[in-house]
Write a protein that holds these residues in place. Sequence first.
Motif, mmCIF file in Angstrom:
data_model
loop_
_atom_site.group_PDB
_atom_site.id
_atom_site.type_symbol
_atom_site.label_atom_id
_atom_site.label_comp_id
_atom_site.label_asym_id
_atom_site.label_seq_id
_atom_site.Cartn_x
_atom_site.Cartn_y
_atom_site.Cartn_z
ATOM 1 N N PHE A 10 33.296 50.398 43.955
ATOM 2 C CA PHE A 10 32.636 52.009 44.345
ATOM 3 C C PHE A 10 31.521 51.900 43.487
ATOM 4 O O PHE A 10 31.263 51.485 42.455
ATOM 5 C CB PHE A 10 33.881 52.617 44.220
ATOM 6 N N ASP A 23 34.117 54.341 34.584
ATOM 7 C CA ASP A 23 34.912 53.948 35.515
ATOM 8 C C ASP A 23 34.402 53.200 36.355
ATOM 9 O O ASP A 23 33.241 53.592 37.248
ATOM 10 C CB ASP A 23 35.358 55.083 36.034
ATOM 11 N N GLU A 56 42.378 53.861 32.680
ATOM 12 C CA GLU A 56 43.048 53.395 33.904
ATOM 13 C C GLU A 56 43.187 52.040 34.073
ATOM 14 O O GLU A 56 42.422 51.205 33.472
ATOM 15 C CB GLU A 56 42.016 53.669 35.211
ATOM 16 N N ASP A 94 39.566 48.210 39.628
ATOM 17 C CA ASP A 94 39.365 49.585 39.389
ATOM 18 C C ASP A 94 39.764 49.940 37.928
ATOM 19 O O ASP A 94 41.010 49.927 37.622
ATOM 20 C CB ASP A 94 39.974 50.512 40.487
ATOM 21 N N MET A 95 38.767 50.021 36.866
ATOM 22 C CA MET A 95 39.445 50.388 35.653
ATOM 23 C C MET A 95 38.600 51.253 35.005
ATOM 24 O O MET A 95 37.267 51.398 35.237
ATOM 25 C CB MET A 95 39.177 48.959 34.947
ATOM 26 N N THR A 96 39.077 52.141 33.884
ATOM 27 C CA THR A 96 38.489 53.144 33.368
ATOM 28 C C THR A 96 38.678 53.279 31.945
ATOM 29 O O THR A 96 40.072 52.811 31.426
ATOM 30 C CB THR A 96 38.918 54.643 33.787
ATOM 31 N N GLU A 128 46.118 56.049 35.928
ATOM 32 C CA GLU A 128 45.171 56.554 35.382
ATOM 33 C C GLU A 128 45.120 58.163 35.093
ATOM 34 O O GLU A 128 44.457 59.114 35.627
ATOM 35 C CB GLU A 128 43.961 56.276 36.220
HETATM 36 ZN ZN ZN Z 1 38.778 54.151 38.731
#
Ligand code: ZN
Length: 370
Positions: free
Chosen positions: A196, A227, A345, A238-240, A331
């Motif tokens: 994204f 993010d 996250e 998907d990591m923050t 998250e």
């Molecule tokens: Zn994220």
Amino acid sequence: MSANRVTRLTEAMNREGLAAVAIVPGANLRYLTGVDFHVTSRLSLVLFPADGGLPCFVVPTLEMARVQSSIAIPVQFYPWNDATGPAEALRSAVGKLVPDTAARVGIEYMVMRVRELRALEEAAPGLQTVDATPLLAGLRMVKEQDELAAMAEAVRIIEVAFQQTIAQIRPGVTERELATTLANAIIAAGGDGESFPSIVAGGPNGAYPHHENSDRPLEVGDLIIIDGGARYGAYLSDMTRTVALGEPGPEARRIHDLVLRANAAGRAALRPGISGEAIDQAARAVITAGGYGEYFIHRTGHGLGLDEHEPPYIVAGSTDPLPVGATFTIEPGIYIEGIGGVRIEDDVVITAEGGRSLTSFERELIVLPV
Ligand code: ZN
Ligand code: ZN
């Protein structure tokens, strides 16, 4: 891809009393057939019959080669061309599969457009359509080994990209520039693209969980939320992480520490059979006890796989027991208007022993020298 996915779909349709499921190009179709194909202006609809017969692909003739090159299971084609339009092809497919005109057919409420729905209704007046989203999500929730391997690679890529991106942070670099650095690093590390559009939120902009990246230059004293996710094949990460540019103030330290402990509590709660609600409570309790409950303004997490957001949701009211193989994010965050925010996250999977984090990037506050 496992060949028994369509068999599991057929079993689920029979349990729910559906005569067929009608699917448009997208993640569900890719999951069931291997076909990597997106919705276009032309109608494409695939009907899966509950009697175990071949799935029927109603597709534009010009897409046939693309579909045939990626399809992993036997199917029957009902091609149509621009001169004739799709109505006759769709009528033949529906008439063959669902001869009972009052039959119940499952559709994707979140994905199907009104045009496909109207075409289906015109092809078979009297047909009842019901939402097949939960049924399809149930099939996809338990990840197979090859799916977990693809997600692990998507995680490896985003972690390499984060390392490189964080190394580029200095006063004066803008959010947009840093987001571009991250996008390029994902491709360079072997990713097929971003999951994204990534979020870079510096200083006060961190108070908005879905901040739109701006031209604001990063400043000494900012907390910076980053993010992002990588796509590897069809699967996503998907990591923050939240980093500090220069020594953070005492409140910034305090909220980072709370979010870190909430994230750890969420991960520690993982076990087969736990609900999304219970994981949400485990993480939220830490932030509430620390006095910042009202600033944790979103759910604790969401399922992840072929889609960026898919079941299970880690939120109050999500009471179904989570099976081994379910993958989702944890998250927690704190967002304070005028000051900024923190989110940490991770991507996790439920295992027979409890659970494990696919992401392992440093979670302690990284303080960048200035
Ligand atoms: Zn994220
Ligand atoms: Zn997420």
